[in-house]
Design a protein around this motif. Structure first.
Motif, PDB file in Angstrom:
ATOM      1  N   MET A  57     -11.718 -38.063  -3.178  1.00  0.00           N
ATOM      2  CA  MET A  57     -10.305 -38.045  -3.520  1.00  0.00           C
ATOM      3  C   MET A  57     -10.066 -38.944  -4.731  1.00  0.00           C
ATOM      4  O   MET A  57     -10.442 -40.114  -4.726  1.00  0.00           O
ATOM      5  N   GLY A  99      -9.927 -37.489   7.283  1.00  0.00           N
ATOM      6  CA  GLY A  99     -10.945 -38.373   6.733  1.00  0.00           C
ATOM      7  C   GLY A  99     -11.528 -39.289   7.783  1.00  0.00           C
ATOM      8  O   GLY A  99     -12.604 -39.846   7.612  1.00  0.00           O
ATOM      9  N   VAL A 151     -12.292 -34.207   4.278  1.00  0.00           N
ATOM     10  CA  VAL A 151     -12.153 -34.620   2.885  1.00  0.00           C
ATOM     11  C   VAL A 151     -13.371 -35.444   2.484  1.00  0.00           C
ATOM     12  O   VAL A 151     -13.711 -36.435   3.141  1.00  0.00           O
ATOM     13  N   THR A 163      -4.956 -27.755  -1.170  1.00  0.00           N
ATOM     14  CA  THR A 163      -6.412 -27.645  -1.034  1.00  0.00           C
ATOM     15  C   THR A 163      -6.792 -27.332   0.403  1.00  0.00           C
ATOM     16  O   THR A 163      -7.692 -26.527   0.666  1.00  0.00           O
ATOM     17  N   MET A 188     -13.115 -31.055  -0.323  1.00  0.00           N
ATOM     18  CA  MET A 188     -13.235 -31.034   1.132  1.00  0.00           C
ATOM     19  C   MET A 188     -14.131 -29.900   1.593  1.00  0.00           C
ATOM     20  O   MET A 188     -14.439 -28.978   0.836  1.00  0.00           O
ATOM     21  N   THR A 192      -2.048 -37.135  -2.644  1.00  0.00           N
ATOM     22  CA  THR A 192      -1.413 -37.033  -1.328  1.00  0.00           C
ATOM     23  C   THR A 192       0.081 -37.292  -1.346  1.00  0.00           C
ATOM     24  O   THR A 192       0.779 -36.915  -0.401  1.00  0.00           O
ATOM     25  N   ILE A 214      -9.230 -33.386  -5.252  1.00  0.00           N
ATOM     26  CA  ILE A 214      -9.634 -33.478  -3.846  1.00  0.00           C
ATOM     27  C   ILE A 214     -10.789 -32.520  -3.621  1.00  0.00           C
ATOM     28  O   ILE A 214     -10.763 -31.379  -4.099  1.00  0.00           O
ATOM     29  N   PRO A 267      -6.418 -31.416   7.019  1.00  0.00           N
ATOM     30  CA  PRO A 267      -7.316 -32.299   6.268  1.00  0.00           C
ATOM     31  C   PRO A 267      -7.448 -33.646   6.978  1.00  0.00           C
ATOM     32  O   PRO A 267      -6.465 -34.233   7.423  1.00  0.00           O
ATOM     33  N   ILE A 285      -3.204 -32.201  -1.564  1.00  0.00           N
ATOM     34  CA  ILE A 285      -3.999 -32.157  -0.335  1.00  0.00           C
ATOM     35  C   ILE A 285      -3.545 -31.009   0.561  1.00  0.00           C
ATOM     36  O   ILE A 285      -4.368 -30.365   1.230  1.00  0.00           O
ATOM     37  N   PHE A 343      -9.048 -42.777  -1.365  1.00  0.00           N
ATOM     38  CA  PHE A 343      -9.435 -42.211  -0.076  1.00  0.00           C
ATOM     39  C   PHE A 343      -9.209 -43.228   1.040  1.00  0.00           C
ATOM     40  O   PHE A 343      -8.656 -42.905   2.095  1.00  0.00           O
TER      41      PHE A 343
END
Length: 726
Positions: free
Chosen positions: A417, A564, A414, A547, A408, A432, A406, A562, A544, A349
């Motif tokens: 991960m 973070g 997210v 998802t 989220m 990813t 993953i 997505p 990713i 992550f």
């Protein structure tokens, strides 16, 4: 003539003069005049010295030669020594004049640091070169100073910067161990080590060194010439700074492993508190890092670091810094890592977040940056534990299969991960980076397109042999996983059993271009297939992306990006420099279409191919995906609270044995989400109620037909799935 007169005259017979012998008188000097008297004295002197000449002949000549050589060598040596002393004094004086104030030397990093906070504001990861701030001998724990002096330079407070005894001892050890005289143990004092850390005052020049790593390696070379250069620099520092100031530079600049520079950064990194609060065992562990920071870093091997610390504690006891009782207590209770350091959570992550902002603030920052993220360590732990459990108990030993996970929120935040089975940083992140065929996990976007165009969940579609002529490729004839066809089925039944021909028929009906558009708008940015196999997931995508696209279904039909990174600020600033880089974007399909699709995907888990992903206390919607020869297996699904995706396969794209998306990936998904939802009250999915939306004429026409077909399909599909071991 009287007798007395004869004493003073000559002997009558010999004609010689009678004179009394003077025994204690000095020998008479030879007369310069000629005559028998002078000649007699000269002859007598010659007779006395002749034996001495014979004794000193050859040996005397040799002695004289060596005395001459000694006078020459001595003259050269003392003159050369004087010259060297003058040169050393001059070099020392010059370096002394160039040394800046101590406070300008404590932070020698070439790059800045990035500290990451989780969703609750707690530190969970570090990147870059971490510096905890200035700490000196007055503010740091005495145990750190004592441990470093005991380990690195026990005579630090008494020498003038160099220790000939230490250098000689190091050379003797190196030679005894079969190394070169300057290889291995260097015998350097703390002052000399600081000289190395300062690179003898030479700044980084990109014209001379291609990288900073090469520059630092050059600064730490242990050649004889380097040792000679250290002498004036060390002496100059001893004259310019106090012992406490030299030690302060060392405490702040020394590399301590895991990206930490200085004692304060290391204490925060490993123990979670300031260096002012370090205990004897923690101080010993810090001092033990100086020999080999990467090898002895407790995040690399806690056991190895503790063993090294035990040696340091012994030195502290030997030199009187600890009593026997204190040393024994410290050895009995070795230093351990803080919870954040021990967890080492979020490596994948954190690596991903480092790509979510501008380089000059993240990967190439010269500032110290703090990032607030969406990361949830409890969810991360749940995902990691599920992956380990499945591979330990349901996958054959020695398998090289990989998996990624993953988790989220519906807005794309997210929370966890896992990019693979190996833990660490800088690794290949399969969540990813891996582009893999999606298989039937792509089908929801075919149905989303149809539903948004006005189709309904209970509309009928034909599951029968189908052949499409593809220009340039020839005829294309999709088949179901079971090899059977089931006639007329509803859209819900077709998705629930993951039938192939209905998905292709529907894609051709609504238009492949429109399906590609909807998928792209949901966030699948990869190149999508142009042929009819598009509907069956022939295209490649990342976990990713997939998802995030499913999160758009959960939130009612709006695309998400997505993300973070929540916000970023510099250390010391109160206002962030930049904020969230993702979240909910534009609407892709209508809310009613999304609610129908959610119901259809809930049927996949409740009664279809995804039953292994069921949770005991709440509804789940999702979709399985398995590509040709089981090269990829997917399960992506969601509850009312979170969406999660799981991929499984081999890195070299070789086939798996007996694995489908409804098997092991669904099991990993279930275990992960079961832990994540522990303690959360169950909530209904945002989906239609089929009883309220059903058309009466369909119910009257064939009240029992669809359950029979669904049951038949389900039994055949489940018979092929089984409990898989890869």
């Amino acid at each position: 003539m009287s007798a007395s007169g004869n004493r003073g005259g000559r002997n009558a017979r010999s004609g010689r003069r009678l004179v009394a012998e003077r025994r204690n008188a000095a020998p008479a000097k030879p007369s310069r005049s000629s005559g028998s008297g002078g000649s007699g004295r000269k002859s007598g002197r010659s007779r006395r010295r002749t034996p001495q000449r014979r004794r000193g002949g050859i040996r005397g000549a040799i002695g004289a030669f060596f005395r001459l050589i000694w006078r020459i060598v001595f003259g050269i040596v003392w003159r050369a020594t004087l010259a060297l002393v003058l040169i050393l004094a001059g070099a020392t004086a010059y370096i002394y004049s160039t040394l800046p104030p101590m406070t300008e030397l404590v932070d020698g990093r070439a790059r800045g640091s990035v500290t990451m906070l989780d969703r609750d504001g707690n530190v969970f990861a570090w990147r870059g070169e971490q510096y905890g701030g200035l700490i000196d001998t007055e503010t740091v724990s005495e145990h750190v100073v004592n441990a470093i002096v005991a380990t690195e330079d026990r005579r630090f407070f008494s020498h003038w910067g160099i220790s000939p005894r230490g250098i000689a001892s190091a050379i003797r050890i190196n030679l005894r161990e079969g190394r070169g005289p300057l290889e291995g143990h260097g015998g350097s004092t703390i002052t000399q080590q600081v000289a190395k850390l300062l690179c003898l005052g030479v700044a980084f020049d990109p014209d001379e060194w291609e990288t900073e790593a090469e520059y630092e390696a050059d600064c730490r070379r242990g050649s004889l010439w380097r040792k000679i250069q250290e002498l004036p620099f060390s002496l100059a520092m001893e004259l310019r700074y106090t012992k406490q100031e030299i030690l302060t530079i060392y405490l702040n600049r020394a590399y301590m492993g895991a990206g930490a520079f200085g004692v304060e950064a290391a204490s925060q990194r490993y123990f979670g508190h300031s260096a002012a609060e370090i205990s004897p065992q923690e101080g010993a562990m810090i001092a033990g890092l100086l020999t080999a920071p990467s090898r002895f870093a407790p995040t690399s091997s806690l056991e190895r670091s503790q063993d090294r610390a035990a040696v340091v504690l012994g030195l502290m006891e030997e030199q009187g810094y600890l009593t026997a009782a204190e040393a024994a207590e410290a050895r009995a209770n070795p230093a351990t890592l803080s919870d954040a350091a021990e967890a080492r959570a979020g490596g994948y992550f954190a690596d991903w977040v480092m790509t979510q902002g501008p380089d000059f603030l993240l990967r190439e920052t010269t500032e110290d940056v703090i990032i607030r993220t969406t990361f949830d360590p409890r969810m991360q732990e749940a995902a990691e534990a599920a992956l380990v459990d499945v591979f330990e108990n349901q996958v054959r030993e020695g398998s090289e299969a990989e998996a990624a996970i993953i988790v989220m929120s519906a807005d794309g935040a997210v929370r966890a991960m896992v990019g693979g089975r190996q833990e660490g940083t800088g690794l290949f992140n399969r969540a990813t980076m891996a582009m893999r065929q999606t298989g039937s996990a792509f089908k929801p976007f075919v149905y989303a397109t149809a539903l948004d165009l006005g189709w309904r969940f209970d509309d009928l579609v034909e599951d029968a042999p189908l052949t499409i002529n593809v220009p340039g490729s020839g005829p294309y004839s999709p088949r179901n996983y079971t090899g059977e066809f089931y006639g007329t089925v509803t859209l819900t039944e077709a998705l629930r059993a993951s039938l192939n021909t209905p998905a292709v028929r529907l894609s051709e009906e609504v238009g492949r271009d429109l399906v590609r558009t909807v998928a792209a708008e949901f966030g699948i940015e990869s190149d999508l297939a142009l042929g009819p196999a598009l509907a069956l997931g022939a295209s490649e995508s990342t976990l990713i992306e997939m998802t995030g696209a499913y999160a758009g279904i959960l939130n009612g039909g709006s695309a998400v990006t997505p993300y973070g990174l929540v916000d970023l600020r510099l250390v010391g600033d109160t206002e962030p420099m930049m904020g969230q880089g993702g979240g909910i974007r534009e609407r892709v399909i209508s809310e009613f279409a999304a609610r129908q699709l959610t119901y259809m995907m809930a049927e996949v888990v409740a009664n279809g191919t995804g039953q292994r992903a069921q949770l005991p206390d709440r509804p789940v919607a999702g979709k399985t995906g398995t590509t040709t020869s089981a090269r990829d297996a997917w399960f992506i699904g969601f509850t009312a609270d979170y969406v999660a995706g799981v991929w499984m396969g081999y890195d070299d794209n070789s086939p798996m044995s007996g694995v489908t998306g409804g098997g092991l990936p669904a099991e990993i998904w279930r275990q992960t989400m079961e832990t994540i939802h522990d303690g959360l009250p169950p909530r209904p999915l945002p989906m239609i109620d089929p009883a309220e939306e059903a058309r009466p004429e369909l119910i009257e026409e064939a009240p029992g037909r669809r359950p029979d077909i669904a049951e038949q399909i389900l039994m055949e599909v489940l018979g092929l799935l089984g409990a898989n071991r890869n």
